[in-house]
Design an enzyme around this catalytic site. Sequence first.
Site, short mmCIF file in Angstrom:
data_model
loop_
_atom_site.label_atom_id
_atom_site.label_comp_id
_atom_site.label_asym_id
_atom_site.label_seq_id
_atom_site.Cartn_x
_atom_site.Cartn_y
_atom_site.Cartn_z
N HIS A 273 -93.27 -32.90 -13.34
CA HIS A 273 -92.03 -32.83 -14.10
C HIS A 273 -90.88 -32.23 -13.31
CE1 HIS A 273 -89.37 -32.77 -17.47
NE2 HIS A 273 -89.28 -31.46 -17.45
N CYS A 274 -91.16 -31.57 -12.19
CA CYS A 274 -90.11 -30.81 -11.50
C CYS A 274 -89.58 -31.49 -10.23
CB CYS A 274 -90.62 -29.41 -11.14
SG CYS A 274 -90.84 -28.36 -12.58
N ILE A 275 -90.45 -31.70 -9.26
CA ILE A 275 -89.99 -32.07 -7.91
C ILE A 275 -89.23 -33.40 -7.88
CG2 ILE A 275 -90.68 -32.26 -5.49
CD1 ILE A 275 -91.27 -29.54 -6.74
N ASP A 278 -85.69 -32.47 -10.57
CA ASP A 278 -84.74 -31.35 -10.47
C ASP A 278 -83.61 -31.55 -9.46
OD1 ASP A 278 -86.45 -30.36 -12.29
OD2 ASP A 278 -87.24 -28.73 -11.07
#
Length: 437
Positions: A273-275, A278
């Site tokens: 969900h992040c890399i 973001d």
Amino acid sequence: MSQQIKNSISKFKSKEALIGIVGLGYVGLPLMLRYNAIGFRVLGIDIDEQKVEKLNAGESYIEHIPGVKIQQARTSGFEATTDFSRALECDALILCVPTPLNKYREPDMSFVINTTDALKPYLRAGQVVSLESTTYPGTTEEELLPRVQEGGLIVGEDIFLVYSPEREDPGNPSFETRTIPKIIGGDTAACLEVGIALYEQAIDQVVPVSSTKAAEMTKLLENIHRAVNIGLVNEMKIVADRMGIDIFEVVDAAATKPFGFTAYYPGPGLGGHCIPIDPFYLTWKAREYGLHTRFIELSGEVNQAMPDYVLSKLIDGLNDAGKALKGSKVLVLGIAYKKNVDDMRESPSVEIMELIESKGGTVAYSDPHVLVFPKMREHHFNLNSEPLTVETLAEFDAVVLATDHDKFDYDLIKQHSKLIIDSRGKYRVPAKNIIKA
């Protein structure tokens, strides 16, 4: 110090506070377990009725969180609900909701905004509201602050607003919620003070910063640092491959340098969900200031191109065997975004599967952590995980190693696969049926 601030801090230090966690996924659920384990009452709030029913029945829906932990939490004061009006009971409201990108690669703030709007009627004096979802600098100040104050409460006097980004790493046995240092920024000095009192009970090290914006930017820097370095090594992989050099051997060798180098390994693209997401939050927000984050955007382009690169290697391998991708049967090994978890968010494996289908290939998958292809916002395959046997492997013209789970029998795969496209560098010794991707 006002009496309201003293009362709020006292409630957290005495563990009399009721902790409300809004969003019971990969971030919210471990946080719930941590607060519950140290003696707090915890109320979980989620819009997903199935999740709430499972939790109240003492069941887990996340593989690395055992059901027995949920059962223990239920017997010691944890409850889940879909009723947002119960937020009124909570002394802390910790928001752990998704912040995806829309189809234009722009931030989709609907989950944060809709959640805050749903909580608004039930905000009261003495509460602390904490946003943990990864987002662009300014979100807490621009989106949450006016909504929290809409009913007449004054942030920093009546109610307290903080941003404290999640730092979960699902499936990593070396770290847990308690041991990962917690960044926190407050809208005011009083907000920060109350926020620290909330988190220092549950987390070994709380790291205060000067503002919610600084905390939001900190989270982005952490993930952009990783995305840029993975983009670099993915580009190096393509160059090394063209030169006949094994990039994994090179990274291993470079990693022996005891200073100035951190090992990052290439793969089939970015997941989680992040890399993958973001960096685009910052590039989007930077445009508001007339700035273009070219370095970040370039790494994003490189990483997004990796599934196509894996596909090209698959096509080349089939061509060498006298076959076209159209009409071929391809087994994708591992559809979770990283090894040894069941987390499917932004998994590059799914994009690889879609690319294979778009070129006329028949795709199947095997993943011991994801036995049935789940419902996803943008992707769906009506598939179950194939058992990894000699007979199964013999049915396929090629297998694509997309996620290198420890549960896979790599010797079996090597011995009985006609063609292996290895995007994870699992097979270091060259073989006729293995192509590195």
